[in-house]
Scaffold this active site. Structure first.
Site, short mmCIF file in Angstrom:
data_model
loop_
_atom_site.label_atom_id
_atom_site.label_comp_id
_atom_site.label_asym_id
_atom_site.label_seq_id
_atom_site.Cartn_x
_atom_site.Cartn_y
_atom_site.Cartn_z
CB THR A 158 -3.18 121.06 -1.55
OG1 THR A 158 -4.15 121.35 -2.22
CG2 THR A 158 -2.42 121.94 -0.69
CD GLU A 203 16.62 119.79 9.99
OE1 GLU A 203 17.54 120.25 10.00
OE2 GLU A 203 16.05 120.03 10.74
CE1 TYR A 243 13.52 117.01 12.31
CE2 TYR A 243 12.53 115.40 13.83
CZ TYR A 243 13.14 115.91 13.10
OH TYR A 243 12.25 117.57 14.29
CE LYS A 249 -7.44 122.16 -0.86
NZ LYS A 249 -5.67 122.68 -0.98
NE ARG A 257 -4.97 117.81 5.48
CZ ARG A 257 -6.58 118.31 5.67
NH1 ARG A 257 -7.35 116.78 4.46
NH2 ARG A 257 -6.64 119.24 5.41
CG ASP A 283 -2.34 127.98 -4.74
OD1 ASP A 283 -2.45 126.32 -4.77
OD2 ASP A 283 -2.54 129.01 -3.37
N1 DSN Z 1 -9.06 125.46 2.90
C1 DSN Z 1 -8.47 125.05 1.09
C2 DSN Z 1 -10.04 125.26 1.12
O1 DSN Z 1 -11.07 124.19 1.48
O2 DSN Z 1 -10.37 124.89 -0.21
C3 DSN Z 1 -7.50 125.80 0.93
O3 DSN Z 1 -6.53 126.03 1.89
#
Ligand code: DSN
Length: 420
Positions: A228, A58, A56, A231, A237, A202
């Protein structure tokens, strides 16, 4: 997970181990075309599956609410420094659990409940958290949404400007989940700053392309950048927020204690490893090849009579309207999956069909590029897609294509997966 760990898991919980093993085989034998997915390296997997999950933490480095941070602080600091250097930003926060919490923290930093916010409508390629009505962001704020042009399929900047001037949002989100073209961050910034709004870019989908120079960077335009990490960036993730020095404090306060508790330290370590990998020269080649592959696949699909939103792609993503093929997106996606080609059904802008049974499919090239596939393989993919969409009920055809897909996939190792 190393082989020894795998034996321990098999002994403790053979049921779960068997699903993981089956998933490894599935990921190995399929052409994975979901544009938001990828394969992480064995190094990222090792960091993510480590004892850092036990801890942990925080707070932030040097200011934690728990003892024992001798190793966690340096891990988080490394991730932060690597993000700052790689993206060229003043400030980075690597604690958001994923993209949706990262975006929520942006609203928390700059808005109060009921304030006006602005983003791209979900059916036009935006994300749920850009203010779509079923999301908390569309329910707790007064959300106004911009769209793409019916004629071109591209973001309608006249509409964006008019809407922003009329509604005076506190925050404008740009960036998309189903938009195959370059995002013009400079124009968004000019509009946002004219009306006194903060601009959040984003870049979840294109973060890896930005790092690899295959998509323009929002740095110097956006006040905040959310992403994120799993990707095109090819990490575990997770999520990150990057900000100008002026916004740094507000962003940090919004993430913790505003929105989250303890950061997921195992994920932070995985992010740090992924950022290190993304700083290597090979990552640039990978990012450039993603776009080359997407363009090759888009051209091949167009040549086979598929109708592409905006007529093509500039990035990693292709959105296909199957109306002219007489096939709903869901029927196509399920048949393609059976034939070894994994993608998702998706609404297309101005879709007359429902989101759960839309007109389109969405696909992209990050995962196949990670495996080393190039333009030649994109020709195979287009041919398979054409054959499946021409006869989605033809079980024999789907089985035959799944075999061909397996044969091609066998030539391209999948990082992190060791079975042969
Ligand atoms: N769900 C994601 C996507 O597949 O584009 C975006 O958050």
């Amino acid at each position: 997970m190393c082989e020894g760990d795998r034996d321990v898991l098999r002994e403790t919980d053979p049921e779960i181990e068997s699903y993981i093993a089956a998933e490894e085989r599935r990921q190995l034998e399929k052409v994975r075309l979901i544009p938001s997915e990828n394969y992480v390296s064995a190094a990222v997997l090792a960091a993510t599956g480590s004892v850092l999950t036990n801890k942990y933490s925080e707070g932030y480095a040097g200011k934690r609410y728990y003892e024992g941070q001798q190793n966690i602080d340096p891990v988080e600091n490394l991730a932060i420094e690597r993000a700052k250097k790689l993206f060229g930003v003043d400030h980075a926060n690597v604690q958001p659990y994923s993209g949706s919490p990262a975006n929520l923290a942006v609203y928390l930093a700059f808005c109060s409940p009921g304030d006006t916010i602005m983003g791209m409508a979900l059916p036009h390629g935006g994300h749920l958290t850009h203010g779509w009505n079923v999301s908390i962001t569309g329910r707790f704020f007064r959300s106004v949404q911009y769209q793409v042009s019916r004629e071109t399929g591209r973001i309608d900047f006249d509409q964006v400007r008019d809407l922003a001037r009329r509604e005076k949002p506190k925050v404008i989100f740009c960036g998309a989940t189903a938009y195959p073209r370059i995002i013009d961050f400079a124009t968004f910034a000019a509009i946002a700053h004219e009306v006194g709004a903060k601009l959040c870019a984003d870049i979840a989908h294109v973060a890896g392309l930005v790092v690899g120079g295959a998509h323009p960077s929002p740095v110097g335009h956006a006040d905040v950048i959310s992403t994120t990490t799993h990707k095109t960036l090819r990490g575990p993730r997770g999520g990150m927020l990057m900000a100008t020095a002026a916004c740094a404090k507000d962003i940090d306060k919004a993430v913790f204690p505003g929105l989250q508790g303890g950061p997921h330290n195992h994920t932070t370590a995985g992010i740090a490893v992924a950022l290190h990998e993304a700083s290597q020269p090979a990552f640039k080649d990978y990012a450039q090849q993603i776009v080359k592959n997407a363009k090759a696949l888009a051209a091949a699909l167009t040549g086979r009579g598929f109708a592409l939103a905006t007529g093509g792609t500039d990035n990693h993503l292709i959105l296909v309207d199957l109306t002219s093929k007489g096939l709903p997106g869901k029927v196509a996606a399920k048949a393609l999956d059976q034939a070894g080609l994994e993608l998702n059904y998706n609404t297309v802008p101005f879709d007359p069909r429902k989101p759960f049974d839309p007109s389109g499919i969405r696909l992209g090239t990050p995962a196949v590029t990670t495996r080393g596939m190039k333009e030649a393989e994109m020709q195979h993919i287009a041919r398979w897609m054409d054959e499946v969409c021409a006869a989605p009920q033809d079980e024999a055809r789907l089985t035959r294509i799944a075999g061909e897909v397996r044969e091609v996939c066998a030539r391209f190792p999948a990082p992190g997966i060791r079975i042969a």
